[in-house]
Design a protein around this motif. Sequence first.
Motif, short mmCIF file in Angstrom:
data_model
loop_
_atom_site.label_atom_id
_atom_site.label_comp_id
_atom_site.label_asym_id
_atom_site.label_seq_id
_atom_site.Cartn_x
_atom_site.Cartn_y
_atom_site.Cartn_z
N PRO A 176 0.32 -0.92 -0.06
CA PRO A 176 -0.13 0.02 0.12
C PRO A 176 0.82 1.76 -0.12
N ILE A 177 1.79 1.23 0.11
CA ILE A 177 3.18 2.07 0.06
C ILE A 177 4.30 1.87 0.01
N MET A 178 5.25 2.68 -0.49
CA MET A 178 6.53 1.77 -0.43
C MET A 178 7.03 1.24 -2.17
N GLU A 179 6.15 0.81 -2.97
CA GLU A 179 6.18 0.43 -4.17
C GLU A 179 7.27 0.67 -5.10
N GLU A 180 6.93 2.32 -5.00
CA GLU A 180 8.26 3.06 -6.15
C GLU A 180 9.72 2.23 -5.33
N ALA A 181 10.43 2.52 -4.61
CA ALA A 181 10.85 1.98 -3.74
C ALA A 181 11.23 0.68 -3.86
N ASP A 182 10.32 -0.87 -3.50
CA ASP A 182 10.45 -1.93 -4.24
C ASP A 182 10.72 -1.82 -5.74
N LEU A 183 10.07 -1.22 -6.16
CA LEU A 183 10.80 -1.82 -7.94
C LEU A 183 12.13 -1.39 -7.76
N CYS A 184 12.33 0.08 -7.90
CA CYS A 184 13.83 0.10 -7.57
C CYS A 184 14.92 -0.74 -7.46
N LEU A 185 14.82 -1.35 -6.04
CA LEU A 185 15.29 -2.78 -5.73
C LEU A 185 15.64 -3.49 -7.30
N LYS A 186 14.23 -3.96 -7.23
CA LYS A 186 13.93 -4.89 -8.65
C LYS A 186 14.90 -4.64 -10.42
N LEU A 187 15.29 -3.10 -10.21
CA LEU A 187 15.41 -2.50 -11.04
C LEU A 187 17.26 -3.00 -11.15
N ALA A 188 17.73 -2.67 -10.39
CA ALA A 188 18.93 -2.05 -9.24
C ALA A 188 19.21 -3.57 -9.97
N ARG A 189 18.61 -4.66 -9.97
CA ARG A 189 19.12 -5.96 -9.79
C ARG A 189 19.13 -6.53 -11.38
N ARG A 190 18.99 -5.56 -12.08
CA ARG A 190 18.99 -5.85 -14.06
C ARG A 190 19.82 -4.50 -14.55
N GLY A 191 20.54 -3.44 -13.40
CA GLY A 191 21.47 -2.75 -14.48
C GLY A 191 21.13 -1.35 -13.27
N ARG A 192 21.96 -0.46 -13.78
CA ARG A 192 21.40 1.16 -13.34
C ARG A 192 20.56 2.10 -13.12
N LEU A 193 20.55 2.48 -12.29
CA LEU A 193 18.78 3.50 -12.35
C LEU A 193 19.74 5.01 -12.14
N LYS A 194 19.32 5.96 -13.23
CA LYS A 194 20.21 7.04 -13.09
C LYS A 194 19.56 8.34 -12.62
N LEU A 195 19.63 9.28 -11.72
CA LEU A 195 19.13 10.46 -11.33
C LEU A 195 19.23 11.56 -12.50
N VAL A 196 18.82 11.94 -13.45
CA VAL A 196 18.53 12.53 -14.61
C VAL A 196 18.57 13.90 -13.75
N ASN A 197 19.97 14.64 -14.50
CA ASN A 197 19.58 16.21 -13.68
C ASN A 197 18.81 17.16 -14.61
N ARG A 198 17.92 17.05 -14.58
CA ARG A 198 16.05 18.35 -14.79
C ARG A 198 15.42 17.92 -13.65
N VAL A 199 14.24 18.97 -13.29
CA VAL A 199 13.61 18.62 -12.33
C VAL A 199 12.28 18.45 -13.41
N VAL A 200 11.35 18.33 -12.12
CA VAL A 200 10.01 18.05 -12.75
C VAL A 200 9.46 19.16 -11.38
N GLU A 201 7.88 19.33 -10.76
CA GLU A 201 7.87 20.41 -9.94
C GLU A 201 6.25 19.16 -9.45
N SER A 202 5.93 18.73 -8.62
CA SER A 202 5.32 18.10 -7.89
C SER A 202 4.35 19.15 -6.29
N SER A 203 3.86 19.35 -6.34
CA SER A 203 2.45 19.69 -5.32
C SER A 203 2.59 18.85 -3.94
N ASP A 204 2.21 20.75 -3.53
CA ASP A 204 3.12 20.68 -1.29
C ASP A 204 1.51 20.44 -1.18
#
Length: 243
Positions: A176-204
Amino acid sequence: MNRVSIIIPALNEATCLERTLRQLSILNPPAWEVLVVDGGSQDDTVAIALSAITRVISSSIAGRSAQMNLGAETATGEILCFLHADTLVPDDIVAVIQKTLSDAKIVGGGFISVMAGSQQTRWGFSLHNYLKTYYAPLLFRPHLFFKGLRLLFGDQVIFCRRTVFWEGAGFDAALPIMEEADLCLKLARRGRLKLVNRVVESSDRRVAHWGELKATAIYLAIGFLWGFGVSARYLKLFYEDIR
């Protein structure tokens, strides 16, 4: 060039969805498709999505993970991009994603999220979110960090190759929560994840509702408890839905 499918899970997002879809309509180059997966909204979410000539999918199962998986099953692009209904992206995001994944060693990534509202920009929270991408995996999964794990969350607009997404069975619909973090763990076992040096704007809106002190305490507590293996179902008790 690989096609990019943008998937938006939505539940009662009428207050922000129209702006998000309007911004997606001017992407250059455009996304291959935009899919809004509705989880049973009681407001005008579906009508707004349909008026934007966006494909709307109704999910019989409530929950963001299930909605995003359904969108991924329906999508026809080679690249999946998961976007929150309250997040705005740069108009060249498709080209940025395609260029990032042109490196075969990179399986997915996300962006730097700046949290903002109608009255202010939350620079402190935004900085913490940026740093968390690095320090959280370094603290809790150091063996994967050095292999390319970066801990990304939904407001960072996660994207990945469709094939790699399904190799890991997608999002865990039981979380019900932290599903993205769990996905990142799965993806990282198959290759690299990159934090792109560009900005998105999210609601506060969540921070504005809770207040900065309470929000900081909740985010830190959930993050550290998850890192130590506390059940996501228990953590959800502290994370109310805000619309």
